[in-house]
Enzyme design. Sequence first.
Site, PDB file in Angstrom:
ATOM      1  N   ASP A 193      81.555-105.029  21.875  1.00  0.00           N
ATOM      2  CA  ASP A 193      82.083-103.665  21.749  1.00  0.00           C
ATOM      3  C   ASP A 193      83.267-103.610  20.777  1.00  0.00           C
ATOM      4  O   ASP A 193      83.625-104.619  20.155  1.00  0.00           O
ATOM      5  CB  ASP A 193      82.465-103.168  23.163  1.00  0.00           C
ATOM      6  CG  ASP A 193      82.208-101.681  23.356  1.00  0.00           C
ATOM      7  OD1 ASP A 193      82.178-100.946  22.367  1.00  0.00           O
ATOM      8  OD2 ASP A 193      82.063-101.258  24.527  1.00  0.00           O
ATOM      9  N   ASP A 248      78.751 -93.446  21.686  1.00  0.00           N
ATOM     10  CA  ASP A 248      77.956 -93.608  22.918  1.00  0.00           C
ATOM     11  C   ASP A 248      77.048 -92.402  23.182  1.00  0.00           C
ATOM     12  O   ASP A 248      77.451 -91.256  23.002  1.00  0.00           O
ATOM     13  CB  ASP A 248      78.887 -93.734  24.134  1.00  0.00           C
ATOM     14  CG  ASP A 248      79.515 -95.111  24.221  1.00  0.00           C
ATOM     15  OD1 ASP A 248      79.274 -95.951  23.330  1.00  0.00           O
ATOM     16  OD2 ASP A 248      80.268 -95.336  25.185  1.00  0.00           O
TER      17      ASP A 248
END
Length: 436
Positions: A193, A248
């Site tokens: 991430d 996202d």
Amino acid sequence: MELKYSKITVCKSSQLAMDYKTVVALAILFLSTVSSARVLPLPIIAKPDGVVNVFDNSKYGLLQLSNGLAQTPQMGWNSWNFFACNINESLIKETADALVSSGLADLGYNYVNIDDCWEAPTRDIKGQLVPDPKTFPSGIKALADYVHGKGLKLGIYSSAGVFTCQVRPASLFHENDDAATWASWGVDYLKYDNCFNLGIKPIDRYPPMRDALNATGRTIFYSLCEWGEDDPALWAGNVGNSWRTTDDINDTWASMTTIADLNDKWAAYAGPGGWNDPDMLEVGNGGMNYLEYRSHFSIWAIMKAPLLVGCDVRNMTTETFEILSNKEVIAVNQDPLGIQGRKVQVFGTNDCLQVWAGPLSGTRFAVVLWNRCLESGTIKVSWESLGLESSTIVSVRDLWKHEDVVTDAVSSFGVTVDAHSCEMFVLTPKVPHSRV
Ligand SMILES: *[C@@H]1O[C@H](CO)[C@@H](O)[C@H](O)[C@H]1NC(C)=O
Ligand SMILES: *[C@@H]1O[C@H](CO)[C@@H](O)[C@H](O)[C@H]1NC(C)=O
Ligand SMILES: *[C@@H]1O[C@H](CO)[C@@H](O)[C@H](O)[C@H]1NC(C)=O
Ligand SMILES: *[C@@H]1O[C@H](CO)[C@@H](O)[C@H](O)[C@H]1NC(C)=O
């Protein structure tokens, strides 16, 4: 113009229209090298300017990460979309059990990926990552052994920053130690991430982990998640096996459609070894209806997106299972030709009636007729948009009805599609009689 690395690597975008016939000729030549099936001499027409070339993979990296993985998009499950931080080792084990008992594992969903929140809040006294003792008391190695025992693979998560997004220890400047730790546990996959990244560019933060994973000697899938911030399609081909192209996803129609469009832009960059990643599936999480989830799954499949289930697979409805287990749709996603399908035609108010298409092995095409309008409408794919002569005779198979609908379509094929729904087809052009 030449064939390199067994892929079609021809044509700069400025030459697309001009070189289209050559691309198709090479595509057919390529097909003939990968399958023993006889190659169909399809009549192909030149593309007018401005028409999307469904064969274009001209930006596909020559230097794909050569760890042997991701020859087709990854499939499996990830904990985040449904469970967020509410995870523990029993959940992961029960999920592995459910993937097997439901039959999803046999269909190819083989990565069981733990997202954020598996770690203890701090590193140990030697500076190593440790699992949260409350939620993963048996440790990740024991969990990997369990998952491997089911014939599945285990994925883990960290960030190319000083903390993960949920503020656990992360791996920037700890790449070698952390990669070695995961390898020693038997981890098979890393989602990496982008939180707490100190403002350092992704292109400087992501390659060190590639090298650290490689140095472990264990083959580990490397999934980059820098949210599309620095257009990773432009540079990540030799860094990771997949790269997120967007922020996202969330469990809404608005998010899913927005992300599909953003990911579409990078179609020419994807291929075996490295895929565009528009984020994990929301199918089964309740924020969209059955037809919307069917659209989500169909578009992800034709885009050669990773198929990472994001619902609670221990408790799927019949409809959720029907969508996720559609073998014919999965086969489009996993087709060995590995060219990302894309939006090729739009009609209607705000372009809400759409044709998405891409070539498949065996000189076939996958087509999704996607109705993003608020009312039902008729959507037609023209042969021209696929680069076929109008006179080509094409048989059409419906992948949601699981039936052959027409054997002799010419020029175009259309159906009425419900609002927010899609229909998905495989088109197989026939050999012209004169050429047989
Ligand atoms: C593990 O997580 C699941 C999913 O959040 C939860 O239902 C379950 O109660 C948890 N189990 C334990 C032992 O904490
Ligand atoms: C490490 O990288 C080399 C060169 O790209 C590659 O041949 C090898 O398979 C990689 N090894 C692992 C374990 O990923
Ligand atoms: C979901 O994504 C859409 C589109 O990006 C956005 O407008 C919306 O605010 C998001 N919803 C939530 C709850 O994050
Ligand atoms: C299973 O899913 C249904 C919704 O489809 C939900 O109402 C129910 O609470 C879930 N059961 C468990 C045990 O999570």
